[in-house]
Structure formats: C-alpha cells, structure tokens
Design a protein around this motif. Structure first.
Motif, PDB file in Angstrom:
ATOM      1  N   SER A   2       0.827  -1.197   0.000  1.00 39.74           N
ATOM      2  CA  SER A   2       0.000   0.000   0.000  1.00 39.74           C
ATOM      3  C   SER A   2       0.862   1.249   0.000  1.00 39.74           C
ATOM      4  N   LYS A   3       0.264   2.293  -0.540  1.00 37.88           N
ATOM      5  CA  LYS A   3       0.983   3.548  -0.685  1.00 37.88           C
ATOM      6  C   LYS A   3       0.028   4.682  -0.297  1.00 37.88           C
ATOM      7  N   VAL A   4       0.557   5.693   0.392  1.00 40.22           N
ATOM      8  CA  VAL A   4      -0.230   6.845   0.816  1.00 40.22           C
ATOM      9  C   VAL A   4       0.318   8.094   0.141  1.00 40.22           C
ATOM     10  N   ALA A   5      -0.590   8.932  -0.338  1.00 43.38           N
ATOM     11  CA  ALA A   5      -0.211  10.242  -0.859  1.00 43.38           C
ATOM     12  C   ALA A   5      -0.438  11.267   0.233  1.00 43.38           C
ATOM     13  N   ASP A  32       4.283   9.164  -0.787  1.00 48.93           N
ATOM     14  CA  ASP A  32       4.677  10.174  -1.757  1.00 48.93           C
ATOM     15  C   ASP A  32       4.157  11.515  -1.259  1.00 48.93           C
ATOM     16  N   ALA A  52      -5.402   9.162  -8.626  1.00 47.74           N
ATOM     17  CA  ALA A  52      -4.687   8.635  -7.451  1.00 47.74           C
ATOM     18  C   ALA A  52      -4.897   7.132  -7.298  1.00 47.74           C
ATOM     19  N   HIS A  53      -6.120   6.665  -7.466  1.00 45.33           N
ATOM     20  CA  HIS A  53      -6.386   5.224  -7.316  1.00 45.33           C
ATOM     21  C   HIS A  53      -5.709   4.417  -8.424  1.00 45.33           C
ATOM     22  N   TYR A  57      -2.302   4.410  -4.975  1.00 45.68           N
ATOM     23  CA  TYR A  57      -2.524   4.907  -3.619  1.00 45.68           C
ATOM     24  C   TYR A  57      -3.710   4.191  -2.983  1.00 45.68           C
ATOM     25  N   SER A  58      -3.638   4.007  -1.667  1.00 42.92           N
ATOM     26  CA  SER A  58      -4.737   3.418  -0.901  1.00 42.92           C
ATOM     27  C   SER A  58      -5.492   4.472  -0.109  1.00 42.92           C
ATOM     28  N   ILE A  60      -5.381   8.975   0.864  1.00 38.28           N
ATOM     29  CA  ILE A  60      -4.818  10.300   0.615  1.00 38.28           C
ATOM     30  C   ILE A  60      -4.948  11.115   1.895  1.00 38.28           C
TER      31      ILE A  60
END
Length: 164
Positions: A2-5, A32, A52-53, A57-58, A60
């Motif tokens: 998973s990644k968060v903006a 990021d 974003a999706h 990203y999971s 924001i």
C-alpha cells in the motif's frame, strides 16, 4: 504494498505534514509527498485526484490552511478515503476556518478530519485503514499502541515514586 499520498497546499504546510510522513514511514508504508494547491494549480489537483487510485494509492492525506479547499476537492474527485488535516496558517482565523472548511463536507463527499495541525493522527489513521486489510501493518499498529500504553504506565509509576 500500500501507498499513501500526502499532499498539501503550499510548502509552508510541510512542517506540520511531515509528522504524517514520519509516522507512515515508521510503519514501513510507502509515502509520496507533493504540493497540490486547490487555488493555484487546479489542473494538477484534478489530475492527481482523478488518477490517485490508478497510481496505486490506498489513502490520501490532504493538509490545508485558511479556506482549506484541498481535502474536500480531492475527495470530490477521488474514490479513495481522504483524511483532511486543517492547518493553522498565517492567514488563518485561529485555524477555525480550516477546521470548518474540511469538517463540514456535504453528504456524499466524506473527508475524515483530524484535529488542527493533527498530521500525526492522520498518518496513524491512514495506517489503520491500510491495516484493516494488511496483517503486517495491523501488527505494527498493535505494537505501536502497546508502546503508547507502556509509556503511560511508566509515567504513572514515576509519578507515584516521586510522591512517596
């Protein structure tokens, strides 16, 4: 993974928003960071929010001060959960303008809102959202919360010792 903006309206927001970045990295979550101004770079805001999706990203986290339109505008265009961080800025009315701008969203466009300058909690909430479907992150959250508990227990013991 998973990644968060973590996005914010200007560079002046970074000292507050860095707390979200730091806590997320502490949980080994990819982050990021970018400046996306709702008022000065609307095209960038639209592109970021609508894609974003698609960019992995999971969650924001969006921080903004003053009129604080960024979190709500991102939420209006993205299917992802958005966590808003109201920031007390130099042109703010004690931060209340930011809090209310992020908190008072219309039905259908939710923004989870943390306390004024509460970026650390935004990072923890993002990790908890990811942890609901990622056992490794969930275990790190459990460990983190146990650490908070132990810190309070130690503090209570120190206070008692000083009183005797």
């Amino acid at each position: 993974m998973s990644k968060v903006a973590v996005v914010m309206g200007s560079t002046s927001d970074l000292p507050i928003m860095q707390e979200a970045v730091d806590i997320l990295r502490g949980f080994d979550i990819e982050v990021d960071v970018d400046i996306v101004s709702a008022h000065r770079t609307p095209e960038k805001l639209f592109d970021f929010s609508m894609n974003a999706h698609k960019n992995g990203y999971s969650v924001i986290i969006a921080g903004a001060g003053g009129a604080a339109h960024l979190p709500g505008m991102v939420a209006s265009m993205s299917p992802l959960p958005v966590i808003g961080v109201p920031i007390k800025s130099s042109n703010s009315i004690d931060g209340w303008d930011s809090v209310l701008s992020i908190l008072q969203m219309p039905g259908g466009v939710p923004v989870a809102t943390v306390a004024l300058n509460g970026a650390k909690n935004a990072g923890i909430l993002a990790a908890q959202i990811i942890g609901s479907s990622d056992k490794c992150i969930l275990d790190k959250i459990i460990f983190y919360k146990e650490g908070l508990k132990q810190k309070v227990i130690q503090g209570a013991e120190e206070v008692r010792k000083k009183q005797t």
